[in-house]
Design a protein around this motif. Structure first.
Motif, short mmCIF file in Angstrom:
data_model
loop_
_atom_site.label_atom_id
_atom_site.label_comp_id
_atom_site.label_asym_id
_atom_site.label_seq_id
_atom_site.Cartn_x
_atom_site.Cartn_y
_atom_site.Cartn_z
N HIS A 217 0.81 -1.22 0.00
CA HIS A 217 0.00 0.00 0.00
C HIS A 217 0.84 1.27 0.00
CE1 HIS A 217 -3.40 -2.66 0.86
NE2 HIS A 217 -4.18 -1.65 0.51
N GLY A 218 2.16 1.14 -0.02
CA GLY A 218 3.02 2.30 -0.19
C GLY A 218 3.25 3.09 1.08
N LEU A 219 3.48 4.39 0.91
CA LEU A 219 3.82 5.28 2.03
C LEU A 219 2.66 5.36 3.01
CD1 LEU A 219 5.92 7.30 3.18
CD2 LEU A 219 4.73 9.09 1.87
N PHE A 225 -0.26 1.52 8.81
CA PHE A 225 0.35 0.23 8.49
C PHE A 225 -0.20 -0.87 9.40
CE2 PHE A 225 3.58 -3.03 9.18
CZ PHE A 225 3.87 -3.42 7.87
N ALA A 226 -0.32 -0.57 10.71
CA ALA A 226 -0.85 -1.53 11.66
C ALA A 226 -2.30 -1.89 11.32
CB ALA A 226 -0.76 -0.99 13.08
N HIS A 227 -3.07 -0.88 10.95
CA HIS A 227 -4.46 -1.10 10.55
C HIS A 227 -4.55 -2.07 9.38
CE1 HIS A 227 -7.41 0.63 7.46
NE2 HIS A 227 -8.16 -0.11 8.25
N ARG A 228 -3.73 -1.87 8.36
CA ARG A 228 -3.76 -2.73 7.19
C ARG A 228 -3.18 -4.11 7.49
NH1 ARG A 228 -2.06 2.39 3.43
NH2 ARG A 228 -4.18 2.93 2.74
N LEU A 229 -2.15 -4.15 8.33
CA LEU A 229 -1.56 -5.43 8.70
C LEU A 229 -2.57 -6.28 9.47
CD1 LEU A 229 0.89 -7.33 8.93
CD2 LEU A 229 1.53 -6.10 11.02
N VAL A 230 -3.27 -5.67 10.42
CA VAL A 230 -4.24 -6.43 11.20
C VAL A 230 -5.39 -6.91 10.31
CG1 VAL A 230 -5.93 -6.32 13.07
CG2 VAL A 230 -3.65 -5.36 13.39
N LEU A 272 -9.62 11.49 0.52
CA LEU A 272 -9.42 10.08 0.88
C LEU A 272 -8.23 9.51 0.13
CD1 LEU A 272 -10.55 7.53 2.35
CD2 LEU A 272 -11.87 7.09 0.26
N ARG A 273 -8.10 9.89 -1.12
CA ARG A 273 -6.99 9.40 -1.97
C ARG A 273 -5.64 9.81 -1.39
NH1 ARG A 273 -3.50 7.42 -4.54
NH2 ARG A 273 -3.21 7.32 -6.81
N LYS A 274 -5.58 10.96 -0.72
CA LYS A 274 -4.31 11.49 -0.22
C LYS A 274 -3.91 10.92 1.14
CE LYS A 274 -5.02 15.99 -2.48
NZ LYS A 274 -5.25 17.44 -2.22
N VAL A 275 -4.80 10.19 1.79
CA VAL A 275 -4.52 9.72 3.15
C VAL A 275 -3.32 8.78 3.17
CG1 VAL A 275 -5.39 8.35 5.07
CG2 VAL A 275 -6.88 10.01 3.96
N SER A 276 -2.32 9.15 3.97
CA SER A 276 -1.16 8.28 4.16
C SER A 276 -0.87 8.07 5.65
CB SER A 276 0.08 8.89 3.48
OG SER A 276 0.39 10.16 4.03
N GLY A 277 -1.79 8.53 6.48
CA GLY A 277 -1.61 8.34 7.92
C GLY A 277 -2.91 8.54 8.66
#
Length: 311
Positions: A217-219, A225-230, A272-277
């Motif tokens: 998912h990139g930057l 990252f934890a959200h996507r990993l879980v 939403l597209r710009k969300v990286s954190g």
């Protein structure tokens, strides 16, 4: 009778086969002296196709959208689509990612010599009734957590919707399920089976595919990252305990469509597209939703007495 795949066969010349009986989903690729090598080869080929074919397909779908809109200034159109100011951007991305479904099926068939219908589940094939039921369960539970956040004042205020929200929502609802299913076919399907079969350990397949899913998912900041990993870990665990991809696909579809829908009526899809954190609090709420869904989907699978090993 189980089938032993030809080692390192780029295009398997024999008839596709079946896994040994009584093996769980993460280990359906039959053992062979060269299984580790075929898995490394297949995974590398899969990511090469991901890196080359998906961007090309995305450009092709944008080109079709450009022509359907009557042409004009390509650079301006591309900038608006890429920033998701037009629905053409997410739709083209979703349709391009849908290619991961045939890519995954072809890798299963031609690299490992396994019948592709073992990728959706150990039934084999897609268990459509369970898939539809998990979509309903996910729609209730994932959105219930979002509304709990809203009630506590932890969500942006809703508005009347961004301009053109109806067409955005319709096109997203039609294209997003393809993208969600495709990512599950590739990450929780092919990669989980390949890694799990090569190592002989289901948990390695679950963790490995979840890590790759989050990294692709990139930057992103640590909380995102934890959200996507879980999400990947819960989805992978569900694949193991239910014997197929249906619950993971159901959760992914609802999560994606809901994210776009809430963005349309709070911020914008462009934002939403710009969300990286995200904050750790938001990550915590999302993780809670995934865990609740996972428990409910597991309970439902047990009630339906779904097979978890190959017959």
């Amino acid at each position: 009778m189980s089938h032993q795949p030809t080692p390192l066969a780029l295009f398997h010349r024999g008839e596709p086969g079946d896994p040994p009986t009584e093996v769980p989903y993460p280990r359906v690729i039959p053992k062979s002296p060269y299984l580790g090598m075929t898995v490394v080869f297949g995974v590398m080929l899969g990511f090469a196709a991901y890196a080359v074919l998906i961007p090309l397909a995305n450009q092709a779908f944008l080109g079709i959208g450009f022509l359907l809109r009557g042409g004009g200034d390509w650079q301006a159109y591309f900038a608006d689509a890429a920033a998701y100011r037009l629905p053409d951007g997410p739709v083209a991305g979703h349709l391009a990612l849908a290619l991961l479904i045939p890519i995954s099926l072809l890798l299963t068939r031609h690299v490992h010599g396994l019948r592709p219908h073992w990728l959706p589940s150990v039934q084999p094939g897609m268990r459509w009734r369970y898939l539809l039921m998990t979509v309903v369960v996910a729609a209730v539970l994932l959105n219930a957590v979002v509304w709990a956040q809203w009630a506590l004042g932890e969500m942006p205020a809703f508005n009347d919707g961004q301009p053109g929200w109806a067409s955005f929502l319709l096109l997203i609802a039609l294209s997003s399920p393809l993208q969600a299913a495709a990512e599950e076919f590739f990450f929780r399907g092919y990669l989980l089976q390949a890694i799990g079969s090569a190592t002989g350990r289901a948990w390695v397949g679950v963790v490995g595919s979840a890590l790759l899913f989050a990294l692709m998912h990139g930057l992103q900041n640590p909380a995102l990252f934890a959200h996507r990993l879980v999400f990947g870990l819960v989805a992978g665990a569900l694949v193991v305990v239910t014997g197929g991809l249906e619950a993971a696909i159901g959760a992914h579809i609802v999560n994606n469509i809901s994210s776009y829908a809430y963005a349309l009526f709070s911020v914008t899809v462009e934002e939403l597209r710009k969300v990286s954190g995200i904050s750790w609090a938001e990550a915590g709420w999302n993780i809670l939703a995934f865990v609740l869904f996972g428990l409910a989907a597991w309970w439902l699978a047990r009630r339906l007495n779904l097979a978890t090993t190959a017959p």
